[in-house]
Motif scaffolding. Structure first.
Motif, PDB file in Angstrom:
ATOM      1  N   UNK A  21      36.252  37.274  40.276  1.00 31.52           N
ATOM      2  CA  UNK A  21      37.180  38.519  40.551  1.00 31.52           C
ATOM      3  C   UNK A  21      36.802  39.871  39.765  1.00 31.52           C
ATOM      4  N   UNK A  22      36.607  39.471  38.512  1.00 31.10           N
ATOM      5  CA  UNK A  22      36.291  40.758  37.674  1.00 31.10           C
ATOM      6  C   UNK A  22      35.158  41.644  37.949  1.00 31.10           C
ATOM      7  N   UNK A  23      34.157  40.717  38.732  1.00 35.77           N
ATOM      8  CA  UNK A  23      32.995  41.429  39.212  1.00 35.77           C
ATOM      9  C   UNK A  23      33.128  42.320  40.528  1.00 35.77           C
ATOM     10  N   UNK A  24      34.350  42.342  41.072  1.00 35.32           N
ATOM     11  CA  UNK A  24      34.696  42.870  42.556  1.00 35.32           C
ATOM     12  C   UNK A  24      35.295  44.140  42.179  1.00 35.32           C
ATOM     13  N   UNK A  53      30.936  41.578  46.275  1.00 39.45           N
ATOM     14  CA  UNK A  53      30.966  40.327  46.045  1.00 39.45           C
ATOM     15  C   UNK A  53      29.702  39.815  45.345  1.00 39.45           C
ATOM     16  N   UNK A  54      29.768  38.963  44.191  1.00 36.41           N
ATOM     17  CA  UNK A  54      28.599  38.652  43.498  1.00 36.41           C
ATOM     18  C   UNK A  54      27.829  37.527  44.249  1.00 36.41           C
ATOM     19  N   UNK A  55      26.498  37.514  44.172  1.00 36.03           N
ATOM     20  CA  UNK A  55      25.277  36.596  45.080  1.00 36.03           C
ATOM     21  C   UNK A  55      25.748  35.452  44.554  1.00 36.03           C
ATOM     22  N   UNK A  56      25.709  34.566  45.739  1.00 36.79           N
ATOM     23  CA  UNK A  56      26.097  33.237  45.536  1.00 36.79           C
ATOM     24  C   UNK A  56      27.416  32.825  45.792  1.00 36.79           C
ATOM     25  N   UNK A  57      28.307  33.482  46.094  1.00 35.19           N
ATOM     26  CA  UNK A  57      29.736  33.451  46.458  1.00 35.19           C
ATOM     27  C   UNK A  57      29.770  32.874  47.884  1.00 35.19           C
ATOM     28  N   UNK A  96      29.755  38.530  54.803  1.00 34.07           N
ATOM     29  CA  UNK A  96      31.065  38.838  54.785  1.00 34.07           C
ATOM     30  C   UNK A  96      31.467  40.010  55.610  1.00 34.07           C
ATOM     31  N   UNK A  97      32.659  39.854  56.402  1.00 34.51           N
ATOM     32  CA  UNK A  97      33.004  40.863  57.469  1.00 34.51           C
ATOM     33  C   UNK A  97      34.550  41.665  57.041  1.00 34.51           C
TER      34      UNK A  97
END
Length: 152
Positions: free
Chosen positions: A56-59, A112-116, A123-124
């Motif tokens: 979440x902190x990366x979003x 959204x970080x890669x791999x999530x 993601x839409x």
């Protein structure tokens, strides 16, 4: 809450007071599962529930929400984007019914970080969720809010 009152009470919440309970999340997810999907192709959709603080902190643009649900689709086109909006609205209304704050959100999708998100899915739509002190109450909605053409 009665449906019309709930719709008229809907508000984008951008301040959260904490994490919701698991039973509230389950109820919100169930409302999403009941959403309409074009051509009934449910196998092409995925929900990703993000509650990991590091992720979440990366979003961006999630207003410090403790939960973000991302709806993703294989090879999305117009029908899939519309479907995910309908599904997200179901979840937002159920969140309100549970007195959980919600905000329909597409601004965060690029962060959204890669791999999530599961491989092969795009993601839409996303919805941010968390407890709120906001008191949901119906407001007057003008019949002139949108210009409307009638063909009779």
């Amino acid at each position: 809450m009665e449906t019309t009152n709930m719709i008229n009470s809907r508000k984008a919440i951008r301040e959260y007071k904490g994490q919701m309970r698991d039973w509230q999340l389950d109820s919100i997810l169930k409302a999403g599962y009941a959403g309409p999907v074009g051509m009934g192709e449910y196998e092409n959709y995925r929900f990703t529930v993000i509650q990991d603080e590091k992720v979440l902190s990366k979003m961006n643009g999630i207003y410090d929400a403790p939960t973000v649900i991302v709806i993703s689709v294989k090879d999305p086109g117009q029908m899939e984007f519309i479907s995910t909006g309908c599904v997200a609205q179901n979840m937002a209304l159920e969140a309100e019914n549970q007195r959980v704050g919600a905000n329909l959100n597409m601004a965060c999708l690029g962060s959204i970080p890669e791999g999530v998100i599961p491989e092969g899915f795009t993601p839409t739509f996303a919805i941010t969720l968390g407890l709120t002190d906001y008191e949901f109450s119906p407001r007057a909605i003008s019949l002139k809010r949108f210009k409307t053409n009638f063909v009779k």
